[in-house]
Scaffold this active site. Structure first.
Site, mmCIF file in Angstrom:
data_model
loop_
_atom_site.group_PDB
_atom_site.id
_atom_site.type_symbol
_atom_site.label_atom_id
_atom_site.label_comp_id
_atom_site.label_asym_id
_atom_site.label_seq_id
_atom_site.Cartn_x
_atom_site.Cartn_y
_atom_site.Cartn_z
ATOM 1 N N LYS A 16 31.759 39.935 48.206
ATOM 2 C CA LYS A 16 32.152 40.349 46.814
ATOM 3 C C LYS A 16 31.583 41.184 45.900
ATOM 4 O O LYS A 16 30.620 41.020 46.650
ATOM 5 C CB LYS A 16 32.367 38.856 45.858
ATOM 6 C CG LYS A 16 33.360 38.844 44.810
ATOM 7 C CD LYS A 16 35.027 38.175 45.716
ATOM 8 C CE LYS A 16 36.260 37.925 44.450
ATOM 9 N NZ LYS A 16 37.240 37.516 44.871
ATOM 10 N N GLY A 49 47.373 32.233 33.216
ATOM 11 C CA GLY A 49 47.266 34.126 33.631
ATOM 12 C C GLY A 49 48.421 34.728 34.391
ATOM 13 O O GLY A 49 49.669 33.425 34.667
ATOM 14 N N GLY A 59 49.265 35.264 38.600
ATOM 15 C CA GLY A 59 49.829 34.888 37.817
ATOM 16 C C GLY A 59 50.665 34.845 37.755
ATOM 17 O O GLY A 59 52.179 34.274 38.437
HETATM 18 P P1 NAD Z 1 43.799 40.309 36.835
HETATM 19 O O1 NAD Z 1 43.263 41.014 35.971
HETATM 20 O O2 NAD Z 1 45.887 40.909 37.424
HETATM 21 O O3 NAD Z 1 45.238 39.201 35.607
HETATM 22 C C1 NAD Z 1 43.689 38.300 34.771
HETATM 23 C C2 NAD Z 1 44.931 37.274 34.174
HETATM 24 O O4 NAD Z 1 44.401 36.199 33.682
HETATM 25 C C3 NAD Z 1 45.967 37.873 32.796
HETATM 26 O O5 NAD Z 1 47.050 37.493 32.236
HETATM 27 C C4 NAD Z 1 44.908 37.623 32.120
HETATM 28 O O6 NAD Z 1 45.293 38.135 30.545
HETATM 29 C C5 NAD Z 1 44.239 36.103 31.537
HETATM 30 N N1 NAD Z 1 43.107 35.784 31.424
HETATM 31 C C6 NAD Z 1 41.524 36.430 31.120
HETATM 32 N N2 NAD Z 1 41.585 35.257 30.612
HETATM 33 C C7 NAD Z 1 42.132 34.161 30.619
HETATM 34 C C8 NAD Z 1 41.649 33.272 29.935
HETATM 35 N N3 NAD Z 1 40.117 32.254 29.640
HETATM 36 N N4 NAD Z 1 42.267 32.651 30.126
HETATM 37 C C9 NAD Z 1 43.911 32.524 30.737
HETATM 38 N N5 NAD Z 1 44.236 33.627 31.515
HETATM 39 C C10 NAD Z 1 43.493 34.759 30.864
HETATM 40 O O7 NAD Z 1 43.856 39.237 38.569
HETATM 41 P P2 NAD Z 1 43.886 38.882 38.964
HETATM 42 O O8 NAD Z 1 44.524 39.898 40.150
HETATM 43 O O9 NAD Z 1 45.254 37.693 38.591
HETATM 44 O O10 NAD Z 1 42.875 37.421 39.503
HETATM 45 C C11 NAD Z 1 43.395 35.951 38.585
HETATM 46 C C12 NAD Z 1 42.498 35.309 39.821
HETATM 47 O O11 NAD Z 1 43.152 34.988 41.352
HETATM 48 C C13 NAD Z 1 41.260 35.607 39.752
HETATM 49 O O12 NAD Z 1 40.052 34.344 39.825
HETATM 50 C C14 NAD Z 1 41.362 35.827 41.195
HETATM 51 O O13 NAD Z 1 39.664 36.314 41.764
HETATM 52 C C15 NAD Z 1 41.935 35.186 41.494
HETATM 53 N N6 NAD Z 1 42.295 35.939 43.374
HETATM 54 C C16 NAD Z 1 43.147 37.226 43.137
HETATM 55 C C17 NAD Z 1 43.805 37.945 44.067
HETATM 56 C C18 NAD Z 1 45.058 39.554 44.399
HETATM 57 O O14 NAD Z 1 45.211 39.895 45.199
HETATM 58 N N7 NAD Z 1 44.275 39.970 42.701
HETATM 59 C C19 NAD Z 1 43.159 37.303 45.067
HETATM 60 C C20 NAD Z 1 42.809 36.180 45.202
HETATM 61 C C21 NAD Z 1 42.193 35.303 44.035
#
Ligand code: NAD
Length: 425
Positions: free
Chosen positions: A104, A227, A232
């Protein structure tokens, strides 16, 4: 307990269920990262000012294959956080039975505070600094929180340039395979963008079926999603299209709750227009803070933003019967103990959100073989992987009389031990 302490506590809990003769080896190989790389990246702001920004890549374990895991841009990024996330990637890739290890990385920056040209400059610099440490058979980064397909294109272009300078002998297809989550016109895979959400849906459907969660119900299962980013948004949309009732969603500043259900497409359009749910006027729903969202009367809670959202402070007030962890590490170790006591079923991140890395793996395979799979083929393969992983985790947990998380860890640890044993013999 912070993310690192939580991850190590989860490891210890699972090690207790592993045969004694395997424990020492597993404790040694998984108790810390194999390589930790810290960078101080120079960033030239648009006004000419020069700043430095901290960045990291943690290569946790490659017993089962190349290090694999995302790059995160967020102000909270630290070496400790990235290390915990790299450990979870190691476990997740083993749970999904991918021939990959775990890694990571990230930059401690708020991407929303940078202009697009600053973001591109910083990302290209990161690409140059990262290049000597990565490769198609060594370490394969992908997007995560705050990064996307554009980020991957910029990084990949810099890697291509560095590869020419470093004369590393890789073929073009291998250079392309060094990053996943790329744009479709730049070697990306179909379904990668929505893969994490889609994988989560396949896991949830399996949980609903195997735990008979719909028995005796007339109404659809109600879901709150925290999220509204890549994970989300797609999760909320897919759930609402597949028989679930999404009653709440939020972004970093809060969100909307309507017990009658929300129109996700409409909300996505409003968010695009207004930047944040907070700025949307006259929406027919109750405005809720992020902490309120976690405590709403729903059947399924989907944290899909940041880690440590459900902790000892609020776990008692979680009303959902199922927590589907789409974010990484959204439940602290103490928070989970409370959820377990109140019989809330926690579907762990290392299973629930593995869809993204599965399709990343498919992208890597497509690049190396010079192929381009149809969306149908990718989705079918993803479904196969996710359902198989979910069923195996549920069976392992039942056999070991433990939580789904510890069941998943036990399964992963056995696989890592098996791979390590082959290498070492
Ligand atoms: P992203 O940046 O696209 O979206 C993040 C979202 O979280 C946004 O809507 C933001 O407004 C919201 N957010 C930020 N701070 C917040 C808070 N304090 N409370 C509530 N909402 C908040 O990121 P993503 O790619 O959707 O990733 C989200 C999570 O999923 C992370 O933990 C990431 O590690 C995990 N994840 C992502 C992927 C992927 O393929 N993108 C895969 C596995 C896990």
């Amino acid at each position: 307990m912070d993310a690192v302490a939580s991850s190590l506590a989860q490891l210890s809990q699972a090690l207790n269920l592993i045969p004694k003769e395997k424990r020492g080896y597993l404790h040694n190989v998984l108790g810390g990262a194999e390589a930790v790389i810290s960078f101080k990246l120079p960033l030239r702001r648009d006004n000419g000012k020069l700043e430095t920004v901290d960045a990291f890549r943690v290569q946790y374990n490659r017993t089962r294959g190349p290090y694999k895991g995302g790059l995160r841009y967020h102000p909270q990024v630290s070496l400790a956080e990235v290390t915990a996330l790299a450990f979870w990637m190691t476990i997740k890739n083993a749970v999904a039975d991918l021939p990959l290890g775990g890694g990571k990385g990230g930059i401690a920056i708020d991407p929303k505070l940078l202009s697009t040209s600053e973001l591109e400059r910083l990302t290209r610099t990161f690409g140059k600094y990262l290049s000597p440490h990565i490769g198609p058979y060594w370490d394969i980064p992908a997007p995560d929180l705050g990064t996307n397909a554009d980020t991957m294109r910029w990084l990949s272009e810099e890697y291509h340039k560095s590869a020419r300078r470093l004369k590393n002998g890789y073929h073009k297809s291998e250079l392309l395979a060094t990053f996943t989550g790329k744009p479709l016109d730049f070697g990306g895979s179909r379904v990668r963008t929505e893969a994490t959400g889609l994988g989560g849906l396949f896991v949830l459907d399996t949980i609903v079926r195997m735990f008979k969660l719909e028995r005796g119900r007339v109404d659809p299962l109600r879901v709150a999603v925290q999220g509204f980013g890549n994970v989300g948004y797609h999760m909320a949309l897919l759930l609402s299209e597949n028989g679930y009732l999404v009653t709440a969603v939020s972004d970093s500043r809060g969100g909307f709750f309507n017990p009658a259900g929300l129109n996700i497409d409409r909300l996505a359009n409003l968010k695009r227009g207004y930047g944040s749910f907070k700025n949307v006027p006259n929406f027919p729903a109750t405005y809720v803070s992020n902490s309120q969202l976690l405590e709403l009367p729903v059947d399924i809670l989907v944290p899909a933003a940041l880690e440590n959202q459900i902790t000892a402070d609020n776990a008692k007030r979680v009303q959902a019967g199922v927590v589907l962890e789409m974010a990484n590490g959204p439940t602290s170790f103490e928070g989970e103990e409370i959820l377990v006591q109140q019989k809330t079923l926690v579907v762990p991140d290392v299973l629930a959100n593995a869809g993204g890395v599965c399709v990343s793996y498919f992208e890597w395979q497509q690049n190396l073989k010079g192929q381009r799979w149809t969306a149908n083929r990718v989705s079918e393969r993803l479904k196969g992987k996710m359902v198989k992983a979910a069923v195996s985790v549920i069976r392992t947990a039942k056999k070991q009389k433990t939580s789904l998380r510890t069941g998943a860890y036990v399964m992963a640890l056995e696989r890592i031990y098996g791979a390590g044993h082959q290498v070492g013999s």
